[in-house]
Scaffold this active site. Structure first.
Site, PDB file in Angstrom:
ATOM      1  N   TYR A 189      50.545  18.999  47.236  1.00  0.00           N
ATOM      2  CA  TYR A 189      50.052  19.976  48.216  1.00  0.00           C
ATOM      3  C   TYR A 189      48.543  20.093  48.021  1.00  0.00           C
ATOM      4  O   TYR A 189      47.928  19.212  47.432  1.00  0.00           O
ATOM      5  CB  TYR A 189      50.832  21.286  47.944  1.00  0.00           C
ATOM      6  CG  TYR A 189      50.695  22.344  48.993  1.00  0.00           C
ATOM      7  CD1 TYR A 189      51.045  22.101  50.314  1.00  0.00           C
ATOM      8  CD2 TYR A 189      50.239  23.617  48.645  1.00  0.00           C
ATOM      9  CE1 TYR A 189      50.927  23.103  51.268  1.00  0.00           C
ATOM     10  CE2 TYR A 189      50.135  24.620  49.601  1.00  0.00           C
ATOM     11  CZ  TYR A 189      50.473  24.356  50.905  1.00  0.00           C
ATOM     12  OH  TYR A 189      50.359  25.340  51.853  1.00  0.00           O
ATOM     13  N   ARG A 242      42.930  19.721  62.939  1.00  0.00           N
ATOM     14  CA  ARG A 242      42.208  20.537  61.955  1.00  0.00           C
ATOM     15  C   ARG A 242      43.007  20.535  60.668  1.00  0.00           C
ATOM     16  O   ARG A 242      43.728  21.487  60.361  1.00  0.00           O
ATOM     17  CB  ARG A 242      42.045  21.974  62.511  1.00  0.00           C
ATOM     18  CG  ARG A 242      41.050  22.817  61.770  1.00  0.00           C
ATOM     19  CD  ARG A 242      41.694  24.112  61.275  1.00  0.00           C
ATOM     20  NE  ARG A 242      42.601  23.834  60.163  1.00  0.00           N
ATOM     21  CZ  ARG A 242      43.508  24.697  59.704  1.00  0.00           C
ATOM     22  NH1 ARG A 242      43.673  25.858  60.254  1.00  0.00           N
ATOM     23  NH2 ARG A 242      44.287  24.378  58.672  1.00  0.00           N
ATOM     24  N   LYS A 260      54.299  20.001  53.472  1.00  0.00           N
ATOM     25  CA  LYS A 260      54.843  21.337  53.759  1.00  0.00           C
ATOM     26  C   LYS A 260      56.362  21.307  53.653  1.00  0.00           C
ATOM     27  O   LYS A 260      56.980  22.234  53.151  1.00  0.00           O
ATOM     28  CB  LYS A 260      54.429  21.795  55.165  1.00  0.00           C
ATOM     29  CG  LYS A 260      52.928  22.057  55.318  1.00  0.00           C
ATOM     30  CD  LYS A 260      52.543  23.479  54.936  1.00  0.00           C
ATOM     31  CE  LYS A 260      51.025  23.659  54.973  1.00  0.00           C
ATOM     32  NZ  LYS A 260      50.582  24.981  54.517  1.00  0.00           N
ATOM     33  N   ASP A 356      49.314  28.693  60.004  1.00  0.00           N
ATOM     34  CA  ASP A 356      47.906  29.025  59.753  1.00  0.00           C
ATOM     35  C   ASP A 356      47.551  30.407  60.286  1.00  0.00           C
ATOM     36  O   ASP A 356      46.738  31.112  59.698  1.00  0.00           O
ATOM     37  CB  ASP A 356      47.006  27.950  60.381  1.00  0.00           C
ATOM     38  CG  ASP A 356      47.369  26.581  59.845  1.00  0.00           C
ATOM     39  OD1 ASP A 356      47.183  26.359  58.641  1.00  0.00           O
ATOM     40  OD2 ASP A 356      47.890  25.757  60.620  1.00  0.00           O
ATOM     41  N   ASN A 497      40.769  25.571  52.434  1.00  0.00           N
ATOM     42  CA  ASN A 497      41.321  24.458  51.661  1.00  0.00           C
ATOM     43  C   ASN A 497      40.745  23.136  52.140  1.00  0.00           C
ATOM     44  O   ASN A 497      40.325  23.048  53.289  1.00  0.00           O
ATOM     45  CB  ASN A 497      42.851  24.428  51.845  1.00  0.00           C
ATOM     46  CG  ASN A 497      43.491  25.687  51.320  1.00  0.00           C
ATOM     47  OD1 ASN A 497      43.251  26.084  50.197  1.00  0.00           O
ATOM     48  ND2 ASN A 497      44.303  26.330  52.149  1.00  0.00           N
ATOM     49  N   ASN A 541      47.888  31.480  49.210  1.00  0.00           N
ATOM     50  CA  ASN A 541      48.222  30.331  50.058  1.00  0.00           C
ATOM     51  C   ASN A 541      49.551  30.598  50.759  1.00  0.00           C
ATOM     52  O   ASN A 541      50.476  31.149  50.150  1.00  0.00           O
ATOM     53  CB  ASN A 541      48.328  29.060  49.199  1.00  0.00           C
ATOM     54  CG  ASN A 541      48.424  27.814  50.047  1.00  0.00           C
ATOM     55  OD1 ASN A 541      49.403  27.610  50.759  1.00  0.00           O
ATOM     56  ND2 ASN A 541      47.397  26.976  50.006  1.00  0.00           N
TER      57      ASN A 541
HETATM   58  O1  LIG Z   1      47.919  23.848  53.533  1.00  0.00           O
HETATM   59  C1  LIG Z   1      47.411  24.775  52.882  1.00  0.00           C
HETATM   60  O2  LIG Z   1      47.118  24.696  51.700  1.00  0.00           O
HETATM   61  C2  LIG Z   1      47.200  26.095  53.565  1.00  0.00           C
HETATM   62  C3  LIG Z   1      47.017  25.886  55.007  1.00  0.00           C
HETATM   63  O3  LIG Z   1      47.932  26.001  55.798  1.00  0.00           O
HETATM   64  C4  LIG Z   1      45.725  25.377  55.470  1.00  0.00           C
HETATM   65  O4  LIG Z   1      44.742  25.410  54.734  1.00  0.00           O
HETATM   66  O5  LIG Z   1      45.693  24.911  56.604  1.00  0.00           O
HETATM   67 MG   LIG Z   2      47.654  24.749  57.475  1.00  0.00          MG
END
Ligand SMILES: O=C([O-])CC(=O)C(=O)O
Ligand SMILES: [Mg+2]
Length: 641
Positions: A189, A242, A260, A356, A497, A541
């Site tokens: 992750y 994004r 995820k 998000d 992140n 997070n």
């Molecule tokens: O993925 C992650 O660590 C948290 C998130 O949804 C992002 O930053 O878009």
């Molecule tokens: Mg995200």
């Protein structure tokens, strides 16, 4: 890959005979005939697969009743499962049928156990000679794997080793991840998954999800049917525009849905076969990728407008058609404009969740509920300043406003006035309203224009500073020092992140505030030493929320997501923070207990779904916490007969 086709099930293997089948016995009588007999009921309802399992049990019993006295043909498998692609995980048994045998069994990640196959299993499944003599239990395999992974110095190598394992032996992958979650979360992750997406073309080996590109327009349903599983409960979909704070990575964003969903299973207990990662490829505006020989996506600029909307529409319709209305679609890492539009467009027709906007909001609100105890101030009594007014920023702001409005019994519009947002053009104020995107307008309060974050901090004297800009190192020394001049315990959240995009590091937050900041970040930081004291920061997070949130939706059979469910999830998470954690200045409990935490979140979300009349699973389980836990996937190996 994991289908129980009749030919496989009744293939001429000794492994089929005499298996106990929950409450039944299946017996092979010759190569193509099976007798189904009823035995004492041992069906384990509410097993790791929860809702699906329970439904499967019903199906099995009814067919067994029908066939009890007779000998049935090889069609029995389809009859027994009521369909032609029942998966191993839908069997209500602690053991597994071998759907492949011999060499193919070792190449089937869902069934492979590697050296853990016992002598008996090796005999029964034509594995003799294909494995060295040693028989190794899963725990020892875990020990070996974690040792091997620790040998790699480069995070991306660790990531690739983990992906290899997932493709080779799924249960071992999840056992390893669950047992070492704090160590391996940063590998599968954020932050490593960010680098993996940037280099996804170079490291691509096996498809781990579905790619739906403009080329598939008009035949998305057919494409979905190519996926080997039918019982999908959670889809994570991105269009790659994004990815974290790294921008447009096009088709290479696939690493995000894959990561995820690995967390959905490891942290939330959704069975892997029920998870479907999807990347919608409409092109990319990333020039470097378009020129990259190894880029794996469409080589064109992003389609927008009608062309984009039509593909998404076709996808959403196909998803509902093939998986039903209770499949959860999680939107992930879409650019702002599409993220808000998709959520409002499909929010009333599908079970959709934007991680998000909503997941991040829920995790941050949870941290703020915890901060009430540390700072001695209620959520309603704080002043909030955000850097970043996109999906995360405005999503969090709205959920905080909802909480304030509930705490103080004031209208939402009033509650919003405690919250200020800064974007690339400065403080969002009334005089800018006309030119603002729609999701920023509610935050345009009465104030003179202010340029830059530092000036906004000085003008508004916030007690809580939240970074959701996607731009690294924007909480400068001046900004943090200013926060520390008018707050005894400034709350500072650097949410962007991966680590490279974090608004400040843990070290900066603690050092510049002279050890007084209450700090959490989206990507993890190691504990730091400051003036002889160790400071451990939390990870704000959405990984704390979405796995349990999704589990709660699934076990209640929810058909829509509601904001009150997000509040319920925030409260459930905050309730897991103990005095011991507070003493360390932590806003979140450690990830090592995440499965328990997820079960608590799931139970609260499910309870809210029932309360709101959005749940369809009847009757409501008496003890939702126990039920949630009993539904969680276990990566323990099964025995093969
Ligand atoms: O993925 C992650 O660590 C948290 C998130 O949804 C992002 O930053 O878009
Ligand atoms: Mg995200």
């Amino acid at each position: 890959m994991i289908s129980l086709h009749r030919a496989n099930f009744l293939s001429n293997k000794p492994s089929v005979s005499g298996r106990s089948f929950g409450s039944t016995q299946l017996q092979r009588r010759g190569p193509s005939v099976v007798r189904v007999a009823v035995g004492p009921s041992k069906g384990r309802s509410g097993d790791e697969n929860g809702i699906v399992l329970t439904e499967e049990i019903k199906e099995v019993s009814s067919v067994i009743d029908l066939n009890e006295k007779s000998t049935v043909s090889t069609g029995g498998v389809e009859d027994v499962y009521g369909e032609d692609t029942a998966t191993e995980d839908q069997l209500v048994t602690p053991w597994a049928l071998s759907v492949a045998s011999g060499y193919s069994l070792l190449r089937d990640p869902r069934h492979n156990k590697g050296l853990a196959f016992t002598e008996k299993e090796r005999d029964a499944h034509y594995l003799q000679g294909l494995l060295p003599p040693a028989v190794v239990p899963q725990q020892l395999q875990v020990k070996k794997m974690i040792h091997n992974i620790r040998q790699y110095q480069v995070p991306l190598q660790k990531y690739m080793a983990m992906m290899d394992l997932q493709e080779r032996n799924e249960r071992l992958f999840y056992r390893l991840l669950i047992d070492n979650v704090e160590e391996l979360l940063p590998v599968v992750y954020t932050p490593t998954v960010g680098e993996a997406c940037q280099k996804y073309g170079s490291i691509f080996r096996q498809p781990q999800g579905l790619f739906i590109s403009l080329k598939e327009k008009g035949k998305v349903l057919e494409v979905l049917k190519n996926w080997p599983e039918r019982h999908i409960q959670v889809i994570v979909v991105t269009d790659g525009e994004r990815i974290l704070g790294l921008g447009d990575l096009g088709c290479q964003g696939m690493g995000i849905p894959v990561g995820k969903l690995a967390l959905y299973t490891a942290l939330g207990g959704i069975r892997p076969s029920a998870c479907l990662p999807v990347t919608i490829d409409v092109g990319t505006n990333n020039e470097a990728l378009l020129k990259d020989d190894f880029y794996i996506g469409l080589r064109q600029k992003r389609a927008t407008g009608q062309e984009y909307a039509e593909l998404m529409d076709e996808f959403m319709a196909a998803v509902k058609q093939i998986y039903g209305e209770k499949v959860l679609v999680q939107f992930e890492d879409f650019a702002n404009h599409n993220a808000f539009d998709l959520l409002s467009k499909y929010g009333s027709t599908h079970l959709v969740f934007n991680d998000d906007i909503q997941g991040t909001a829920s995790v941050v609100l949870s941290g703020l509920l915890s901060a009430q105890k540390l700072v001695g101030k209620k959520v309603a009594d704080q002043t909030y300043l955000f850097l970043g007014a996109g999906e995360a920023g405005t999503g969090i702001a709205e959920l905080i406003a909802l909480e304030i409005s509930k705490q103080t019994n004031t209208p939402l519009e009033e509650a919003r006035k405690k919250i200020w947002l800064v974007d690339s053009k400065g403080l969002i104020v009334n005089s800018r309203k006309e030119s603002l995107q729609h999701f920023k307008k509610p935050w345009a309060h009465e104030h003179e224009p202010v340029n830059g974050l530092l000036n906004a901090v000085k003008a508004l004297k916030p007690t809580v500073l939240i970074g959701s800009s996607g731009v690294g190192r924007t909480f400068t020394k001046d900004v943090i020092e200013a926060m520390a001049t008018f707050n005894e315990r400034p709350v500072i959240l650097s949410l962007s992140n991966p680590t490279s995009q974090s608004e400040c590091t843990a070290e900066e937050a603690y050092t510049w505030s002279k050890g007084r900041a209450i700090f959490a970040s989206g990507s993890p930081f190691d504990p730091i030493e400051y003036e002889g004291k160790t400071f451990t920061s939390g990870q704000a997070n959405n990984a704390y929320i979405f796995p349990g949130f999704g589990l709660g939706l699934i076990i209640s059979g929810a058909i829509r997501v509601h904001d009150d469910m997000l509040l319920a999830a925030s409260e459930a998470l905050a309730a897991q923070v103990t005095e011991e954690h507070f003493a360390k200045g932590l806003l979140y409990p450690p990830f090592k207990n995440i499965r328990k935490i997820s079960a608590h979140i799931a139970a609260s979300v499910a309870a809210k779904a029932y309360e709101l009349g959005l749940a369809t699973r009847m009757p409501q389980p008496e003890n939702l916490m126990k039920y949630a836990e009993s539904c969680m996937y276990s990566p323990a190996y099964r025995s093969y007969r």
